[in-house]
Enzyme design. Structure first.
Site, PDB file in Angstrom:
ATOM      1  CE  LYS A  42       6.319 -45.484  -0.878  1.00 60.55           C
ATOM      2  NZ  LYS A  42       5.428 -46.096  -1.923  1.00 60.55           N
ATOM      3  N   GLY A  43       5.067 -44.332   5.819  1.00 61.57           N
ATOM      4  CA  GLY A  43       3.877 -44.383   6.663  1.00 61.57           C
ATOM      5  C   GLY A  43       3.617 -43.176   7.535  1.00 61.57           C
ATOM      6  CG  ASP A  99       4.319 -46.064  10.051  1.00 57.22           C
ATOM      7  OD1 ASP A  99       5.362 -46.390  10.670  1.00 57.22           O
ATOM      8  OD2 ASP A  99       3.966 -46.619   8.989  1.00 57.22           O
ATOM      9  CG  ASP A 102       6.063 -54.938  14.462  1.00 54.38           C
ATOM     10  OD1 ASP A 102       5.747 -55.473  15.530  1.00 54.38           O
ATOM     11  OD2 ASP A 102       6.025 -55.537  13.369  1.00 54.38           O
ATOM     12  CE  LYS A 130       2.458 -54.675  14.804  1.00 54.94           C
ATOM     13  NZ  LYS A 130       1.838 -55.049  13.507  1.00 54.94           N
ATOM     14  NE  ARG A 164       1.758 -46.056   1.533  1.00 59.62           N
ATOM     15  CZ  ARG A 164       2.673 -46.575   2.344  1.00 59.62           C
ATOM     16  NH1 ARG A 164       2.638 -46.291   3.624  1.00 59.62           N
ATOM     17  NH2 ARG A 164       3.605 -47.386   1.894  1.00 59.62           N
TER      18      ARG A 164
HETATM   19  P1  IMP Z   1      10.024 -52.223  13.082  1.00 65.26           P
HETATM   20  O1  IMP Z   1       9.612 -51.460  14.325  1.00 65.26           O
HETATM   21  O2  IMP Z   1      11.473 -52.080  12.765  1.00 65.26           O
HETATM   22  O3  IMP Z   1       9.606 -53.665  13.173  1.00 65.26           O
HETATM   23  O4  IMP Z   1       9.342 -51.648  11.809  1.00 65.26           O
HETATM   24  C1  IMP Z   1       8.284 -50.801  11.819  1.00 65.26           C
HETATM   25  C2  IMP Z   1       7.803 -50.643  10.400  1.00 65.26           C
HETATM   26  O5  IMP Z   1       7.155 -51.862   9.977  1.00 65.26           O
HETATM   27  C3  IMP Z   1       6.757 -49.562  10.347  1.00 65.26           C
HETATM   28  O6  IMP Z   1       7.313 -48.285  10.111  1.00 65.26           O
HETATM   29  C4  IMP Z   1       5.861 -50.056   9.235  1.00 65.26           C
HETATM   30  O7  IMP Z   1       6.368 -49.649   7.992  1.00 65.26           O
HETATM   31  C5  IMP Z   1       5.943 -51.573   9.318  1.00 65.26           C
HETATM   32  N1  IMP Z   1       4.807 -52.137  10.117  1.00 65.26           N
HETATM   33  C6  IMP Z   1       4.894 -52.856  11.247  1.00 65.26           C
HETATM   34  N2  IMP Z   1       3.667 -53.210  11.694  1.00 65.26           N
HETATM   35  C7  IMP Z   1       2.784 -52.685  10.819  1.00 65.26           C
HETATM   36  C8  IMP Z   1       1.344 -52.683  10.754  1.00 65.26           C
HETATM   37  O8  IMP Z   1       0.616 -53.228  11.603  1.00 65.26           O
HETATM   38  N3  IMP Z   1       0.806 -52.028   9.696  1.00 65.26           N
HETATM   39  C9  IMP Z   1       1.549 -51.385   8.746  1.00 65.26           C
HETATM   40  N4  IMP Z   1       2.895 -51.361   8.777  1.00 65.26           N
HETATM   41  C10 IMP Z   1       3.512 -52.003   9.810  1.00 65.26           C
END
Ligand code: IMP
Length: 175
Positions: A42-43, A99, A102, A130, A164
């Site tokens: 959703k982000g 959004d 990570d 991040k 949000r």
């Molecule tokens: P990844 O890159 O597969 O680890 O996942 C990324 C997802 O994890 C993002 O789309 C967010 O939904 C969630 N996420 C990771 N870090 C954060 C944060 O600092 N705040 C909010 N959601 C996060």
């Protein structure tokens, strides 16, 4: 994290300025528009809404809901697709809009899936990169802000479905 207090990292004006810059890059690359923007829910909903209006060119918009299992689970590397893209991808220029990246697992795996659908090109736009926990290399074509770590909320990003609505991106402190 229940008592965590949000501290502003990037305020609404800073975000709007970055979104305009990114939109300028996209407009320059696709002057006639025609891009298919795919928002990862959703982000991404706030970022995508601001981005497509700042680009200001005809485009298509779709959303997907996906999540990936991290490498600490038995099903490492698996993508859970709750809602897939509906608009045909073949021969289109696609920009995946996320959004925050990570570990990088979610967006990199979904990119692979989109590539199998025969697009003309696939790029990735993320509001926040991040970097500290990256497991899968992701080449971000458009990136709003880079942070090392911490948990951020606001401008579409949540913690347990909260925050949000915030106009700023905030760091949750006191975790
Ligand atoms: P990844 O890159 O597969 O680890 O996942 C990324 C997802 O994890 C993002 O789309 C967010 O939904 C969630 N996420 C990771 N870090 C954060 C944060 O600092 N705040 C909010 N959601 C996060």
């Amino acid at each position: 994290m229940v008592d965590a207090k949000p501290r502003v990292l990037f305020n609404g004006d800073e975000i709007a300025a970055r979104v305009r810059e990114i939109a300028g890059e996209i407009s320059a690359k696709y002057p006639d528009g025609g891009v298919l923007f795919i928002g990862i829910l959703k982000g991404s909903f706030v970022f995508l809404a601001d981005l497509v209006r700042a680009v200001g060119r005809p485009c298509h918009i779709d959303f997907v809901r996906i999540s990936s299992y991290g490498s600490d689970t038995a099903s490492s590397g698996k993508l859970d697709i709750l809602m897939d893209v509906h608009i045909p991808v073949r021969d289109r220029h696609v920009i995946l809009v996320d959004d925050i990246v990570d570990t990088g697992l979610t967006v990199s795996q979904y990119r692979e899936r989109i590539l199998q659908m025969g697009p003309r090109s696939v790029e990735i736009a993320a509001l926040i990169d991040k970097t500290g926990r990256r497991e899968k290399h992701v080449s971000l074509d458009y990136c709003g802000f880079r942070i090392e770590g911490g948990f951020v909320v606001g401008y579409g990003l949540d913690w347990d479905e909260r925050y949000r609505y915030l106009n700023s991106v905030c760091l949750l402190e006191g975790e």
